[in-house]
Design an enzyme around this catalytic site. Structure first.
Site, PDB file in Angstrom:
ATOM      1  N   CYS A  87       0.800  -1.237   0.000  1.00  0.00           N
ATOM      2  CA  CYS A  87       0.000   0.000   0.000  1.00  0.00           C
ATOM      3  C   CYS A  87       0.830   1.283   0.000  1.00  0.00           C
ATOM      4  CB  CYS A  87      -0.946   0.000   1.184  1.00  0.00           C
ATOM      5  SG  CYS A  87      -0.121   0.152   2.790  1.00  0.00           S
ATOM      6  N   CYS A 132       1.782  -4.372   8.352  1.00  0.00           N
ATOM      7  CA  CYS A 132       1.557  -2.982   7.951  1.00  0.00           C
ATOM      8  C   CYS A 132       0.253  -2.520   8.598  1.00  0.00           C
ATOM      9  CB  CYS A 132       1.465  -2.891   6.424  1.00  0.00           C
ATOM     10  SG  CYS A 132       0.943  -1.265   5.830  1.00  0.00           S
ATOM     11  N   CYS A 135      -2.596  -1.821   5.388  1.00  0.00           N
ATOM     12  CA  CYS A 135      -3.157  -2.914   4.575  1.00  0.00           C
ATOM     13  C   CYS A 135      -3.085  -4.261   5.268  1.00  0.00           C
ATOM     14  CB  CYS A 135      -2.477  -2.977   3.215  1.00  0.00           C
ATOM     15  SG  CYS A 135      -0.772  -3.577   3.242  1.00  0.00           S
ATOM     16  N   CYS A 155      12.872  -7.730  11.771  1.00  0.00           N
ATOM     17  CA  CYS A 155      13.437  -8.571  10.720  1.00  0.00           C
ATOM     18  C   CYS A 155      12.389  -8.686   9.614  1.00  0.00           C
ATOM     19  CB  CYS A 155      13.775  -9.930  11.317  1.00  0.00           C
ATOM     20  SG  CYS A 155      14.675 -11.009  10.224  1.00  0.00           S
TER      21      CYS A 155
END
Length: 171
Positions: A87, A132, A135, A155
């Site tokens: 996104c 995220c 999204c 990571c």
């Protein structure tokens, strides 16, 4: 199940995962991202597949893990911004990046509000998954073995990120 059988089973699991990684095939985690909250970045499964391509789709939407040392972003240390490949939300800056030696791009901090975390109990391990915040794409995991000032190591899968180099002002 006795101890010997458990050790044989767990050794087989990790050997199988290693073979998949060496073959360049993504490893799959046990969990999938939660449903997006109201107002989140929403696409149908078909739209995600078209937008991301197969490798990025496997990582961002199916929580796969790319093979270690396979991402060019692991070796990217120029100034810039790391965005979500799903996104385009800004997630990390190059100032937050460090070389963890693990084979994946690693950061000691994220931009405010950029990510959310949740427990991940896949592969018979307790980890913390990083998603995220816009999204809900799977980015990777966070561990408590990073450098100061946070002691954290985000990571990340390079396939989950897009690097945008900093623009230098014209002389």
């Amino acid at each position: 199940m006795n101890r010997r059988r458990f050790l044989i089973d767990i050794t087989g699991l990790f050997c199988g995962a290693s073979v998949l990684a060496m073959a360049g095939l993504p490893l799959r985690a046990a969990s999938k991202p939660p449903s997006p909250p109201a107002g989140a970045f929403r696409l149908s499964d078909a739209e995600w597949r078209k937008r991301l391509g197969s490798a990025r789709y496997a990582v961002l939407r199916q929580a796969a893990t790319e093979p270690p040392f396979s991402s060019p972003l692991d070796h990217e240390f120029g100034p810039g911004l790391y965005r979500c490949a799903g996104c385009e939300l800004p997630l990390f800056t190059s100032v937050m990046k460090f070389d963890s030696g693990t084979g994946w791009p690693s950061f000691f901090e994220h931009l405010p509000g950029a990510v959310i975390t949740r427990p991940d109990h896949g592969f018979m391990m307790d980890r913390t998954e990083v998603l995220c915040s816009r999204c809900l794409g799977h980015l990777g995991h966070v561990f408590e073995d990073g450098p100061p000032p946070t002691g954290l190591r985000y990571c990340m899968n390079g396939l989950a990120l897009v690097f945008v180099p900093a623009k230098h002002p014209a002389a």
